[in-house]
Enzyme design. Structure first.
Site, PDB file in Angstrom:
ATOM      1  N   ASN A 117       0.803  -1.192  -0.143  1.00  0.00           N
ATOM      2  CA  ASN A 117      -0.113   0.152   0.073  1.00  0.00           C
ATOM      3  C   ASN A 117       0.994   1.151   0.269  1.00  0.00           C
ATOM      4  OD1 ASN A 117       1.027   0.021   2.669  1.00  0.00           O
ATOM      5  ND2 ASN A 117      -1.112  -0.676   3.361  1.00  0.00           N
ATOM      6  N   ARG A 256       3.098   6.566  11.867  1.00  0.00           N
ATOM      7  CA  ARG A 256       2.490   6.198  13.177  1.00  0.00           C
ATOM      8  C   ARG A 256       2.243   7.074  14.066  1.00  0.00           C
ATOM      9  NH1 ARG A 256       0.885   2.608  10.524  1.00  0.00           N
ATOM     10  NH2 ARG A 256       1.365   0.523  10.219  1.00  0.00           N
ATOM     11  N   GLN A 285      -5.849   3.177  18.528  1.00  0.00           N
ATOM     12  CA  GLN A 285      -6.809   2.987  17.210  1.00  0.00           C
ATOM     13  C   GLN A 285      -7.683   2.121  17.780  1.00  0.00           C
ATOM     14  OE1 GLN A 285      -3.933   4.655  13.562  1.00  0.00           O
ATOM     15  NE2 GLN A 285      -4.923   2.611  13.487  1.00  0.00           N
ATOM     16  N   HIS A 309      -7.665   6.170   9.988  1.00  0.00           N
ATOM     17  CA  HIS A 309      -6.439   5.378   9.404  1.00  0.00           C
ATOM     18  C   HIS A 309      -7.160   4.518   8.349  1.00  0.00           C
ATOM     19  CE1 HIS A 309      -2.693   2.602  10.083  1.00  0.00           C
ATOM     20  NE2 HIS A 309      -2.689   3.162   8.915  1.00  0.00           N
TER      21      HIS A 309
HETATM   22  P1  NAI Z   1      10.388   1.015   4.428  1.00  0.00           P
HETATM   23  O1  NAI Z   1      10.666  -0.180   5.226  1.00  0.00           O
HETATM   24  O2  NAI Z   1      10.458   0.977   2.855  1.00  0.00           O
HETATM   25  O3  NAI Z   1      10.956   2.483   4.849  1.00  0.00           O
HETATM   26  C1  NAI Z   1      11.418   2.802   6.123  1.00  0.00           C
HETATM   27  C2  NAI Z   1      12.255   3.947   6.132  1.00  0.00           C
HETATM   28  O4  NAI Z   1      12.497   4.363   7.335  1.00  0.00           O
HETATM   29  C3  NAI Z   1      13.864   3.143   5.846  1.00  0.00           C
HETATM   30  O5  NAI Z   1      14.567   3.444   4.912  1.00  0.00           O
HETATM   31  C4  NAI Z   1      14.541   3.096   7.244  1.00  0.00           C
HETATM   32  O6  NAI Z   1      15.859   3.210   7.036  1.00  0.00           O
HETATM   33  C5  NAI Z   1      13.853   4.525   7.778  1.00  0.00           C
HETATM   34  N1  NAI Z   1      13.849   4.832   9.285  1.00  0.00           N
HETATM   35  C6  NAI Z   1      13.746   3.929  10.237  1.00  0.00           C
HETATM   36  N2  NAI Z   1      13.860   4.587  11.325  1.00  0.00           N
HETATM   37  C7  NAI Z   1      14.475   5.650  11.047  1.00  0.00           C
HETATM   38  C8  NAI Z   1      14.734   6.500  12.059  1.00  0.00           C
HETATM   39  N3  NAI Z   1      14.965   6.628  13.242  1.00  0.00           N
HETATM   40  N4  NAI Z   1      15.056   7.959  11.412  1.00  0.00           N
HETATM   41  C9  NAI Z   1      14.925   8.126  10.093  1.00  0.00           C
HETATM   42  N5  NAI Z   1      14.488   7.067   9.176  1.00  0.00           N
HETATM   43  C10 NAI Z   1      14.171   5.793   9.760  1.00  0.00           C
HETATM   44  O7  NAI Z   1       9.053   1.285   4.890  1.00  0.00           O
HETATM   45  P2  NAI Z   1       7.584   1.799   4.039  1.00  0.00           P
HETATM   46  O8  NAI Z   1       6.964   1.050   3.331  1.00  0.00           O
HETATM   47  O9  NAI Z   1       8.112   3.260   3.358  1.00  0.00           O
HETATM   48  O10 NAI Z   1       6.678   2.152   5.189  1.00  0.00           O
HETATM   49  C11 NAI Z   1       7.161   3.059   6.365  1.00  0.00           C
HETATM   50  C12 NAI Z   1       6.095   3.285   7.528  1.00  0.00           C
HETATM   51  O11 NAI Z   1       4.825   3.736   7.065  1.00  0.00           O
HETATM   52  C13 NAI Z   1       5.653   1.591   8.014  1.00  0.00           C
HETATM   53  O12 NAI Z   1       6.358   1.179   8.782  1.00  0.00           O
HETATM   54  C14 NAI Z   1       4.158   2.265   8.468  1.00  0.00           C
HETATM   55  O13 NAI Z   1       4.403   2.352  10.074  1.00  0.00           O
HETATM   56  C15 NAI Z   1       3.686   3.365   7.663  1.00  0.00           C
HETATM   57  N6  NAI Z   1       2.572   3.113   6.917  1.00  0.00           N
HETATM   58  C16 NAI Z   1       1.335   3.710   7.227  1.00  0.00           C
HETATM   59  C17 NAI Z   1       0.540   3.263   6.288  1.00  0.00           C
HETATM   60  C18 NAI Z   1      -0.948   3.886   6.433  1.00  0.00           C
HETATM   61  O14 NAI Z   1      -2.035   3.621   6.033  1.00  0.00           O
HETATM   62  N7  NAI Z   1      -1.128   5.233   7.085  1.00  0.00           N
HETATM   63  C19 NAI Z   1       0.298   2.393   5.344  1.00  0.00           C
HETATM   64  C20 NAI Z   1       1.557   1.820   4.996  1.00  0.00           C
HETATM   65  C21 NAI Z   1       2.763   2.010   5.940  1.00  0.00           C
END
Ligand code: NAI
Length: 358
Positions: A117, A256, A285, A309
């Site tokens: 997503n 989040r 939530q 959400h």
């Molecule tokens: P991803 O794993 O592709 O990218 C996450 C990035 O965050 C990575 O590059 C990682 O190095 C970086 N990261 C981790 N800790 C960090 C920090 N302390 N400071 C800076 N960067 C940091 O994940 P993706 O697919 O981009 O998703 C990210 C988040 O988005 C998910 O974990 C989820 O919590 C949220 N999400 C929300 C949705 C919604 O419906 N609102 C749906 C899908 C994801």
């Protein structure tokens, strides 16, 4: 084998719209298939307290399916009670509602449907940035009220062109957000992430990395949060960091809720330190009716772009995460290897680098 799924209720909408797959009614489209393979499949939305279906059935389920939209919070305490649990599948992306360290300790695998997503969320982020910067919500509310006072809206409406936009987290979603902003001719696109983008990817969108977080936020007109929730990001956006933001900046959080300190954000918006805050994720939530983020406003009565959400739960996304959940289950049942990108916690260890530096 017992499979337990905690999903949100779809009620009438789910009966009328079968593509609402991630609902209790439509069961991720897995009911017939699991039954034909001889498995027990329990689906419920009841998730809080010792009498909830979640806490009762987790004690002997082998597989747990949850979604971030209506999270079944699998605490360490529940992990200890879950004697048969081997696999947790997040139908979507973001598994912070599972105590991942407890899963490591108890050799429970945690997988998500990576990428399912991310475009859905990136589009929502771009929309949220625009609606804040252009002061859309109060303008629409004014129209519904029957009023017409252009100056009240225009006094806080800007162009996105020429602004500096930065993402905390430049993974699948963060990168897609920046990519989608290229045609808006922003002044600069910045990112803060401990994992640098591949040079070519950064060059393709002219994104500049800033390695110090305070320096990063002080340069951004718009900050978007796109990192997972883990020990290193919980409460990251607090009073101290918000004071370093450019006065009047806009903040969008679809990552989040708990990455932000709830009350610090409300204070920053109410004081005007933030001009706007938008997103779809909440620290709990469903969000309680009196959650301050539902109604908080900037000093001019605008700046709130909060929704439930749902950004990663479009019908297109639901098709992808339902399909991905089935593939993960199928691999598990057939003893086949899982796709590496989906594995957050493998047997006794983290397999991803995205949930904090360890
Ligand atoms: P991803 O794993 O592709 O990218 C996450 C990035 O965050 C990575 O590059 C990682 O190095 C970086 N990261 C981790 N800790 C960090 C920090 N302390 N400071 C800076 N960067 C940091 O994940 P993706 O697919 O981009 O998703 C990210 C988040 O988005 C998910 O974990 C989820 O919590 C949220 N999400 C929300 C949705 C919604 O419906 N609102 C749906 C899908 C994801």
């Amino acid at each position: 084998m017992k499979v337990l799924a905690i999903l949100y209720d779809g009620f009438k909408a789910a009966q009328q719209e079968p593509r609402l797959l991630g609902t209790v009614e439509n069961k991720l489209g897995l009911a017939e298939w699991l039954k034909s393979r001889g498995h027990e499949y329990i689906v419920s939305s009841s998730k809080e307290g010792p009498d909830s279906d979640f806490q009762k059935h987790i004690q002997d389920a082998e597989v747990l399916i949850t979604t971030p939209f209506h999270p079944g919070y699998l605490t360490r305490d529940l992990v200890q009670k879950a004697k048969n649990l081997k696999l947790c599948i997040t139908a979507g992306v973001g598994s912070d509602h599972i105590d991942l360290n407890a899963a490591v300790d108890h050799k429970i695998q945690v997988l998500e449907v990576s990428g399912s997503n991310v475009t859905s969320v990136a589009e929502h982020v771009v929309m949220s940035i625009l609606l804040l910067v252009r002061n859309f919500v109060p303008a629409h509310e004014m129209i519904e009220r029957g009023d017409w006072q252009v100056s009240d809206i225009a006094r806080q409406a800007f162009d996105l062109e020429g602004k500096v936009v930065g993402t905390i987290g430049a993974g699948r979603i963060g990168y897609r957000v920046l990519q989608r902003l290229v045609p808006f001719n922003t002044k600069e696109l910045l990112y803060y992430d401990y994992a640098p983008l591949p040079e070519e990817a950064a060059r393709a969108i002219k994104a500049r990395r800033v390695e110090d977080l305070e320096e990063f936020v002080s340069q951004c007109d718009v900050v978007t949060l796109n990192a997972p929730l883990h020990e290193g990001t919980r409460g990251l956006i607090n009073d101290k960091l918000l004071a370093k933001f450019k006065p009047g900046a806009w903040l969008v959080n679809t990552a989040r809720g708990a990455i932000c300190d709830r009350d610090a954000v409300a204070r920053a918006l109410q004081s005007g330190q933030l001009s706007g805050y938008a997103g779809d994720v909440w620290n709990v939530q469903p969000a309680p009716k009196d959650h301050v983020w539902r109604t908080m406003k900037n000093p001019l009565g605008g700046g709130n772009g909060m929704v439930p959400h749902h950004s990663g739960s479009t019908l297109d996304a639901q098709a992808r995460y339902a399909d991905g959940t089935k593939k993960i289950l199928e691999n598990y049942l057939d003893g086949k290897a899982q796709e590496a990108q989906n594995v957050i916690v493998g047997l006794g260890k983290y397999e991803t680098k995205a949930y904090g530096r360890r």
